[in-house]
Design a protein around this motif. Structure first.
Motif, PDB file in Angstrom:
ATOM      1  N   UNK A 144       0.830  -1.199   0.000  1.00 47.55           N
ATOM      2  CA  UNK A 144       0.000   0.000   0.000  1.00 47.55           C
ATOM      3  C   UNK A 144       0.870   1.257   0.000  1.00 47.55           C
ATOM      4  N   UNK A 145       0.228   2.393  -0.230  1.00 41.37           N
ATOM      5  CA  UNK A 145       0.870   3.706  -0.107  1.00 41.37           C
ATOM      6  C   UNK A 145       2.055   3.885  -1.059  1.00 41.37           C
ATOM      7  N   UNK A 146       1.909   3.379  -2.264  1.00 41.41           N
ATOM      8  CA  UNK A 146       2.980   3.489  -3.243  1.00 41.41           C
ATOM      9  C   UNK A 146       2.778   4.685  -4.161  1.00 41.41           C
ATOM     10  N   UNK A 147       3.843   5.429  -4.387  1.00 41.24           N
ATOM     11  CA  UNK A 147       3.842   6.477  -5.404  1.00 41.24           C
ATOM     12  C   UNK A 147       4.090   5.854  -6.778  1.00 41.24           C
ATOM     13  N   UNK A 148       5.020   4.916  -6.824  1.00 36.84           N
ATOM     14  CA  UNK A 148       5.276   4.169  -8.056  1.00 36.84           C
ATOM     15  C   UNK A 148       4.431   2.899  -8.066  1.00 36.84           C
ATOM     16  N   UNK A 149       4.233   2.343  -9.249  1.00 36.69           N
ATOM     17  CA  UNK A 149       3.537   1.072  -9.307  1.00 36.69           C
ATOM     18  C   UNK A 149       4.310   0.049  -8.478  1.00 36.69           C
TER      19      UNK A 149
END
Length: 359
Positions: free
Chosen positions: A218-223
């Motif tokens: 969770x909480x990813x900026x990137x895939x």
């Protein structure tokens, strides 16, 4: 304390939702500081063409579409109604088509936008207006929801990755006084986030809920790099829209300034609308699921990097239908499906019949 309508496991997730509800989108940075360090400081590789035309609904071409009538005499509500965990309903709408069009940013200019994936109204294109959407059909379960919803198309290499089946678009209370929320005015339109935002701007955006997620990541900026390759796994994103309106304009030149996110009422933990945007409207939250997993190294958005995610909303609900859903589910503090039915409170009934229409 205002709460989100999704229950997630783990102290970190609970804390993130709590801070998001009061307009602070920084927990994700603490959740994965390494992502920030590795992510580019700014978005690159995507440019925005200059718009050369105006919507037919813009009387003088200045980018302002006035509300008729405007909403005046409203002050932000500071009331605290009885606490209810839920005050929401769903608009379940499937993908209808893709096209390099954007009737908000590039009105009357077909092919000028990056490619978008459209949901809801089946007629949405560069020439769409309130009247044309009102006359169109819809992929939403509720026939009265003829709104246009769209976002940048996702690609795995050169293959479009389109969400399958009805997607979840929540309509929630973004303010503590859920009884003050009123329906969207017909023709209201806005853009949520920006294709030009940096990785940090995406992470810190007040609409950021969980970023990109896949499996237990969770909480990813990137895939997510660690995305299980299983049939039941998809890449998901949840992102919230502003819910406070200035009461004056259905659109503004930047397609954002007429809307604002709630703020914290000083001395309390309550969310209220800011004074210059005092009208509380439903808070839209996209919950999109993309059928891709495993190796995501070739996954991108038509607008560029993962953190260029944004979306558009153009309201064309049938007004009595939307009023019934808002009144029954949001003001009525229920957790409703697309019929306006809360299965945990069957005694409350439903706003719509079995055909998702007004009875």
């Amino acid at each position: 304390m205002p709460r989100r309508s999704k229950v997630l496991s783990g102290t970190l997730v609970a804390s993130a939702l709590l801070l998001t509800s009061i307009g602070i989108g920084t927990v994700a940075a603490n959740a994965d500081s390494s992502a920030t360090a590795s992510a580019p400081a700014a978005h690159s590789g995507h440019t925005m063409a200059v718009s050369t035309a105006a919507s037919p609904e813009d009387p003088d071409g200045d980018g302002y579409i006035p509300a008729n009538p405007p909403v005046t005499g409203v002050t932000p509500s500071t009331k605290e109604p009885p606490h209810r965990y839920f005050h929401e309903f769903q608009a379940n709408c499937a993908v209808s088509h893709t096209a390099p069009d954007d009737p908000i940013v590039y009105a009357q200019q077909p092919g000028k936008s990056h490619d978008h994936t459209f949901m809801g109204n089946t007629t949405t294109d560069a020439y769409s207006t309130t009247a044309s959407l009102d006359a169109g059909s819809t992929t939403c379960l509720a026939p009265g929801d003829r709104s246009g919803y769209w976002m940048p198309t996702m690609y795995d290499g050169d293959r479009p990755v389109l969400p399958v089946g009805p997607q979840t678009i929540y309509y929630k209370a973004g303010v503590t006084d859920y009884t003050s929320v009123r329906p969207f005015p017909k023709g209201l339109r806005y853009v949520v986030a920006s294709p030009m935002q940096s990785a940090q701007e995406f992470r810190d955006h007040p609409g950021f809920v969980e970023g990109w997620e896949c499996g237990d990541s969770f909480f990813n900026v990137d895939f997510p790099a660690d995305c299980p390759e299983r049939q039941d796994v998809q890449v998901n994103i949840r992102f919230q829209a502003p819910s406070c309106w200035d009461g004056k304009y259905l659109d503004t030149p930047d397609h954002k300034s007429h809307m604002a996110y709630p703020v914290v009422n000083p001395g309390t933990n309550n969310n209220i609308c800011p004074a210059d945007h005092p009208v509380a409207l439903p808070m839209i939250e996209f919950k999109m699921a993309f059928p891709v997993n495993g190796d995501l190294s070739r996954v991108r958005l038509a607008s560029g990097a993962s953190y260029s995610f944004h979306y558009d909303f153009f309201n064309a609900w049938d007004e009595p239908t939307l009023a019934a859903m808002v009144g029954h589910c949001i003001v009525g503090a229920l957790q409703c499906d697309a019929r306006g039915y809360d299965q945990t409170h069957p005694e409350a009934g439903a706003a719509l019949n079995e055909d998702y229409e007004l009875p």
